[in-house]
Motif scaffolding. Sequence first.
Motif, PDB file in Angstrom:
ATOM      1  N   GLU A 106     -12.482  17.231   9.778  1.00  0.00           N
ATOM      2  CA  GLU A 106     -13.863  16.798   9.950  1.00  0.00           C
ATOM      3  C   GLU A 106     -14.256  17.045  11.397  1.00  0.00           C
ATOM      4  OE1 GLU A 106     -14.059  12.742   8.595  1.00  0.00           O
ATOM      5  OE2 GLU A 106     -13.506  13.301   6.554  1.00  0.00           O
ATOM      6  N   ALA A 107     -15.537  17.101  11.655  1.00  0.00           N
ATOM      7  CA  ALA A 107     -16.023  17.400  12.998  1.00  0.00           C
ATOM      8  C   ALA A 107     -15.645  16.293  13.986  1.00  0.00           C
ATOM      9  CB  ALA A 107     -17.538  17.579  12.973  1.00  0.00           C
ATOM     10  N   PRO A 108     -15.230  16.697  15.186  1.00  0.00           N
ATOM     11  CA  PRO A 108     -14.909  15.697  16.205  1.00  0.00           C
ATOM     12  C   PRO A 108     -16.185  15.136  16.835  1.00  0.00           C
ATOM     13  CG  PRO A 108     -14.626  17.890  17.106  1.00  0.00           C
ATOM     14  CD  PRO A 108     -14.975  18.055  15.646  1.00  0.00           C
ATOM     15  N   GLN A 109     -16.061  13.958  17.411  1.00  0.00           N
ATOM     16  CA  GLN A 109     -17.156  13.362  18.180  1.00  0.00           C
ATOM     17  C   GLN A 109     -16.628  13.149  19.594  1.00  0.00           C
ATOM     18  OE1 GLN A 109     -18.413   9.867  16.029  1.00  0.00           O
ATOM     19  NE2 GLN A 109     -19.407  11.075  14.475  1.00  0.00           N
ATOM     20  N   PRO A 110     -16.720  14.183  20.441  1.00  0.00           N
ATOM     21  CA  PRO A 110     -16.108  14.114  21.762  1.00  0.00           C
ATOM     22  C   PRO A 110     -16.818  13.119  22.689  1.00  0.00           C
ATOM     23  CG  PRO A 110     -17.244  16.207  21.465  1.00  0.00           C
ATOM     24  CD  PRO A 110     -17.346  15.472  20.179  1.00  0.00           C
ATOM     25  N   VAL A 111     -16.025  12.557  23.590  1.00  0.00           N
ATOM     26  CA  VAL A 111     -16.540  11.663  24.628  1.00  0.00           C
ATOM     27  C   VAL A 111     -15.897  12.064  25.951  1.00  0.00           C
ATOM     28  CG1 VAL A 111     -16.968   9.709  23.095  1.00  0.00           C
ATOM     29  CG2 VAL A 111     -14.763   9.925  24.194  1.00  0.00           C
ATOM     30  N   LYS A 122     -11.932  14.741  28.569  1.00  0.00           N
ATOM     31  CA  LYS A 122     -12.780  14.941  27.393  1.00  0.00           C
ATOM     32  C   LYS A 122     -11.849  14.750  26.209  1.00  0.00           C
ATOM     33  CE  LYS A 122     -16.330  17.808  25.456  1.00  0.00           C
ATOM     34  NZ  LYS A 122     -17.557  17.619  26.180  1.00  0.00           N
ATOM     35  N   ALA A 123     -12.218  13.852  25.304  1.00  0.00           N
ATOM     36  CA  ALA A 123     -11.323  13.511  24.200  1.00  0.00           C
ATOM     37  C   ALA A 123     -12.114  13.320  22.915  1.00  0.00           C
ATOM     38  CB  ALA A 123     -10.552  12.237  24.535  1.00  0.00           C
ATOM     39  N   ALA A 124     -11.416  13.476  21.809  1.00  0.00           N
ATOM     40  CA  ALA A 124     -12.005  13.230  20.495  1.00  0.00           C
ATOM     41  C   ALA A 124     -10.897  12.996  19.486  1.00  0.00           C
ATOM     42  CB  ALA A 124     -12.864  14.407  20.037  1.00  0.00           C
ATOM     43  N   VAL A 125     -11.228  12.238  18.467  1.00  0.00           N
ATOM     44  CA  VAL A 125     -10.349  12.089  17.316  1.00  0.00           C
ATOM     45  C   VAL A 125     -10.878  13.033  16.242  1.00  0.00           C
ATOM     46  CG1 VAL A 125      -9.557  10.527  15.501  1.00  0.00           C
ATOM     47  CG2 VAL A 125      -9.750   9.710  17.856  1.00  0.00           C
ATOM     48  N   ILE A 126      -9.992  13.876  15.738  1.00  0.00           N
ATOM     49  CA  ILE A 126     -10.355  14.827  14.684  1.00  0.00           C
ATOM     50  C   ILE A 126      -9.685  14.366  13.402  1.00  0.00           C
ATOM     51  CG2 ILE A 126     -10.273  17.226  13.926  1.00  0.00           C
ATOM     52  CD1 ILE A 126      -9.930  17.955  16.952  1.00  0.00           C
ATOM     53  N   PRO A 127     -10.456  13.788  12.470  1.00  0.00           N
ATOM     54  CA  PRO A 127      -9.852  13.398  11.189  1.00  0.00           C
ATOM     55  C   PRO A 127      -9.467  14.647  10.386  1.00  0.00           C
ATOM     56  CG  PRO A 127     -11.958  12.291  11.547  1.00  0.00           C
ATOM     57  CD  PRO A 127     -11.848  13.377  12.568  1.00  0.00           C
ATOM     58  N   VAL A 128      -8.290  14.593   9.780  1.00  0.00           N
ATOM     59  CA  VAL A 128      -7.811  15.678   8.926  1.00  0.00           C
ATOM     60  C   VAL A 128      -7.470  15.062   7.579  1.00  0.00           C
ATOM     61  CG1 VAL A 128      -6.055  17.452   8.590  1.00  0.00           C
ATOM     62  CG2 VAL A 128      -6.895  16.955  10.887  1.00  0.00           C
TER      63      VAL A 128
END
Length: 139
Positions: A106-111, A122-128
């Motif tokens: 799924e698309a990441p939501q970077p912060v 710069k980080a994001a959680v990428i659901p798989v």
Amino acid sequence: MPTPRETILAALHERLSALPATALRGDMLPERVPAEGLLILRDGEPGEPEVTLSPLRYHYQHRAEIEAVVQGADRNAVFDTLTANIGAVLAADRTMGGLCDWVEAEAPQPVDLPVEGAATLKAAVIPVVLHYSTADPLG
């Protein structure tokens, strides 16, 4: 013998390890982020399975998570390249060699996360989502 769940998660980690970024599994965020970026695979949640009978099968949509972290002045470009590489690895073999029915990110939501005395992260959680079936919910 490892369970299908563990086999699939290990295979996903192996594919992530082939990327230039450092790939860890279930570890804490280290003090330093490598220049190529850092990936931490979290096992996630298998969720409630759908069950079919005759034969008895448990169908999971397991949500694992990849934490993607980059740092440095060029973090936007590095992050973009890193997430594109993750997508390419997953798209290259959606069944991970027949271990599961389908894999999709799924698309990441970077912060952007400021770090005192260092360059911003710069980080994001990428659901798989890992779609697979087993004959036993514990197996």
